[in-house]
Motif scaffolding. Structure first.
Motif, PDB file in Angstrom:
ATOM      1  N   UNK A   1       0.797  -1.228   0.000  1.00  0.00           N
ATOM      2  CA  UNK A   1       0.000   0.000   0.000  1.00  0.00           C
ATOM      3  C   UNK A   1       0.829   1.276   0.000  1.00  0.00           C
ATOM      4  N   UNK A   2       2.110   1.168  -0.256  1.00  0.00           N
ATOM      5  CA  UNK A   2       2.935   2.371  -0.330  1.00  0.00           C
ATOM      6  C   UNK A   2       2.633   3.141  -1.608  1.00  0.00           C
TER       7      UNK A   2
ATOM      8  N   UNK B   1       7.115   4.131  -2.358  1.00  0.00           N
ATOM      9  CA  UNK B   1       6.889   2.880  -3.097  1.00  0.00           C
ATOM     10  C   UNK B   1       8.070   2.564  -4.008  1.00  0.00           C
ATOM     11  N   UNK B   2       8.592   3.582  -4.703  1.00  0.00           N
ATOM     12  CA  UNK B   2       9.690   3.364  -5.641  1.00  0.00           C
ATOM     13  C   UNK B   2      10.954   2.907  -4.918  1.00  0.00           C
ATOM     14  N   UNK B   3      11.247   3.541  -3.768  1.00  0.00           N
ATOM     15  CA  UNK B   3      12.444   3.170  -3.009  1.00  0.00           C
ATOM     16  C   UNK B   3      12.286   1.761  -2.446  1.00  0.00           C
ATOM     17  N   UNK B   4      11.123   1.468  -1.889  1.00  0.00           N
ATOM     18  CA  UNK B   4      10.881   0.125  -1.355  1.00  0.00           C
ATOM     19  C   UNK B   4      11.001  -0.923  -2.464  1.00  0.00           C
ATOM     20  N   UNK B   5      10.459  -0.614  -3.630  1.00  0.00           N
ATOM     21  CA  UNK B   5      10.521  -1.559  -4.751  1.00  0.00           C
ATOM     22  C   UNK B   5      11.965  -1.822  -5.161  1.00  0.00           C
ATOM     23  N   UNK B   6      12.793  -0.771  -5.200  1.00  0.00           N
ATOM     24  CA  UNK B   6      14.205  -0.981  -5.546  1.00  0.00           C
ATOM     25  C   UNK B   6      14.872  -1.906  -4.528  1.00  0.00           C
ATOM     26  N   UNK B   7      14.581  -1.700  -3.254  1.00  0.00           N
ATOM     27  CA  UNK B   7      15.187  -2.537  -2.209  1.00  0.00           C
ATOM     28  C   UNK B   7      14.751  -3.982  -2.370  1.00  0.00           C
ATOM     29  N   UNK B   8      13.459  -4.210  -2.647  1.00  0.00           N
ATOM     30  CA  UNK B   8      12.964  -5.582  -2.820  1.00  0.00           C
ATOM     31  C   UNK B   8      13.583  -6.217  -4.058  1.00  0.00           C
TER      32      UNK B   8
END
Length: 653
Positions: free
Chosen positions: A443-444, A449-456
């Motif tokens: 739900x980010x 959301x973009x930073x979290x996605x890069x980390x994942x």
């Protein structure tokens, strides 16, 4: 009295029994208090058998989340004296302390600041050179007074203090500030530190049940850095600003401050150096040959093995020779297996560089987002120098968390089926694991959301397999001159399927056979010229700072932003860093008098000394005094040659 003695002896495993039997009632209380201070456990409340514990985090959200995890949702909230720092109350069992009534609260970063006394605080109160050895004091600012009073109030009625600040140097220093305040209210506190790298149920419970002692060496290193930064910053900033205002009175009206920082100047220096390389670059013209041939619908461009010549006549002479007999003969065909390596686990510097270059988000904002993701339990602690997963980190569990994603869930499942296979690096700070996701976060929004996605994506990519391809190289000979053509066929994309930031594309070429002969469609002379190096990007600047030991993984972004704020550098529309007149003038000025303050060696030496303090190899006071002496020498030379120094600065304004 008898009940209290029995309760006390039970809590202390009867270690003091022989002593108690020999004491009179009059001296019993004294003995109890002495034994209490010797024990590694806190005295329990005899009426409730509950240990009273105060836990202090670095931020309110961390305190709240830790309370919810340890209290399993059964949390009572009350107001602290600061409206931004609540107090959360829980009841929790500990494996050695027993049952605890715990109050959790927080600070907002550092409680105290170092500053000069009134005799030296004002700009005109003393000569700048006096600040190198002037007395300094540690004070609690007005903004933190209510937080301080909350800590005092809570500490008075507790037996145990647990520090939950961030587990790095800065966090340890903040922890000792908390200890100072709480001990002033209750000297008998038994003090522990919780060590954690993520705010998850497993990590917080593990930290709580494996408490350690705070590390004074880490806090000492930060104290040295703070004291030195205060002295150097104040002395050089006052000197530079006041002297420049004498030469340019109009700057007084703008209240323009020419600030100095022992990390700011080397950071500025890297940007200025690249700018000068670009400005002083003299392009050279070159010439080359290429062979073109179309076969089976594919255009083949063969590049000259000599690459290029800087003499046009020589190139034309070779071209004339080639044209005497321009039949091409295939002399070598070689196919090799090529591997594109998957990324290593994510440390802070790599994270900052990746977000800056791939997402076009500056490092300061990226770290702020990462801190928020960490506080909310979505990722592990984002300040780490480690790029290899420790054996005890359960990679299967963390991968399992991501299988519900409609975007990368299937990829995560494939990793689980094959077994995580990390490509570990060789760096470890022995404190925190690499940055990794700790919770699925569907739900980010926005940059979060973009930073979290890069980390994942980075995490999953480093657990998969390298990409595999086959590169074919074809050499041809045209009248003794060799030309080459390469093509790539990707066989297994593997990690590239999830790591969308890396590019590796098929390049199809026509098939040839050994000793095959053909007449090229054209043989051409091409020309060009060497190009100047580009201005630095933020990602490249961070890499230079890390290489030369300027700042730490936790402070790179802060130093870059500081030189931007001071208008020493600006950012171009294509996100490159350009030095401005004042920044160039300051670098030129110190170069002019023979002290390259913009070069990294002085600050790099300090960073090594700070690490030596952390390792227990150097005395903090000796390090501080030696550093002050070194910088005082530079200051004296600045005074001695100030005319040459400021002439260079003014020329660039």
């Amino acid at each position: 009295m008898t009940y209290i003695c029995k309760q006390f002896l039970t809590n202390y495993n009867q270690k003091c029994l022989p002593l108690v039997r020999r004491q009179s009632s009059a001296s019993l209380w004294s003995l109890l208090l002495n034994c209490r201070n010797l024990s590694s456990h806190a005295i329990t409340d005899s009426s409730t058998s509950m240990v009273r514990v105060l836990s202090v985090a670095e931020k309110n959200d961390v305190a709240k989340n830790v309370a919810n995890i340890l209290g399993r949702g059964a949390v009572r909230t009350r107001e602290g004296l600061s409206k931004f720092n609540k107090v959360y109350e829980i009841t929790v069992g500990h494996n050695t302390l027993g049952n605890c009534n715990m109050s959790l609260t927080s600070v907002c970063g550092h409680l105290f600041n170092y500053d000069f006394g009134t005799q030296h605080k004002k700009w005109w109160s003393c000569e700048p050179k006096d600040l190198f050895w002037a007395p300094i004091e540690q004070t609690c600012g007005d903004n933190n007074q209510r937080i301080k009073q909350t800590l005092i109030r809570e500490a008075k009625r507790c037996d145990v203090l647990i520090i939950w600040t961030d587990c790095d140097r800065e966090g340890e220093n903040i922890g000792f500030e908390v200890i100072t305040v709480c001990r002033s209210a209750n000297p008998r506190l038994n003090i522990f530190r919780a060590h954690f790298s993520e705010i998850t149920v497993e990590a917080i419970n593990r930290a709580f049940n494996n408490l350690i002692r705070p590390n004074k060496k880490l806090a000492d290193a930060v104290d040295v850095r703070q004291k030195l930064d205060l002295r150097l910053g104040a002395a050089f900033t006052r000197f530079l600003t006041l002297e420049l205002q004498k030469l340019r009175p109009e700057l007084r009206d703008t209240k323009h401050v020419v600030s100095y920082g022992s990390c700011q100047f080397p950071t500025l220096g890297f940007v200025v150096d690249r700018h000068k390389q670009r400005e002083n670059f003299v392009p050279q013209k070159f010439w080359s040959l290429e062979v073109n041939y179309k076969k089976n619908g594919f255009n083949a461009k063969f590049h000259w093995k000599r690459v290029r010549l800087f003499c046009e006549l020589s190139c034309l002479a070779i071209m004339s020779k080639v044209m005497d007999n321009f039949e091409a003969i295939v002399t070598n065909i070689q196919t090799k297996r090529r591997t594109k390596w998957r990324p290593q686990p994510l440390d802070t510097v790599t994270f900052e560089r990746s977000v800056s270059s791939k997402l076009k988000i500056n490092a300061k904002k990226a770290m702020a987002i990462a801190e928020k993701l960490y506080t909310n339990g979505f990722i592990s602690y984002p300040r780490t120098e480690t790029n290899k997963f420790p054996p005890e980190l359960n990679l299967v569990n963390y991968t399992q968390l991501q299988i519900d994603s409609p975007i990368w869930g299937q990829f995560a499942q494939r990793i689980l089926n094959n077994g995580p296979n990390p490509r570990n690096g060789n760096k470890s700070d022995n404190a925190h694991p690499p940055i990794h996701p700790t919770k699925y976060a569907p739900n980010l929004t926005g940059d979060d959301k973009r930073v979290y996605e890069l980390i994942v994506r980075h995490f999953l990519a480093c657990l998969d397999k390298d990409a595999v391809g086959f590169e074919t190289t074809i050499d041809i000979c045209v009248n003794e001159e060799i030309f080459s053509l390469s093509g790539l066929r990707i066989e297994e994309k593997n990690y590239l399927e999830i790591y969308i930031y890396d590019k590796w594309s098929d390049k199809e070429i026509p098939q040839f056979s050994q000793n095959e002969r053909f007449i090229p469609d054209s043989i051409e002379v091409t020309d060009g010229q060497t190009t100047a190096p580009e201005l630095l990007t933020e990602s490249q600047l961070i890499a230079l700072m890390e290489k030369h030991g300027i700042g730490t993984d936790a402070t790179h972004a802060e130093h870059i932003e500081k030189v931007k704020e001071r208008k020493y550098i600006t950012e171009t529309p294509d996100r490159r860093l350009k030095p401005e007149g004042l920044g160039i003038g300051l670098v030129d000025g110190y170069d002019e008098i023979g002290y390259q303050m913009s070069k990294p060696h002085l600050r790099s030496a300090l960073e090594k000394d700070l690490q030596a303090i952390c390792d227990g190899l150097k005395n903090p006071e000796i390090v501080l005094n030696n550093q002050i002496i070194e910088y005082e020498k530079v200051f004296k030379e600045s005074l001695k040659h100030k005319n040459r120094l400021f002439d260079a600065v003014v020329r660039k304004l």
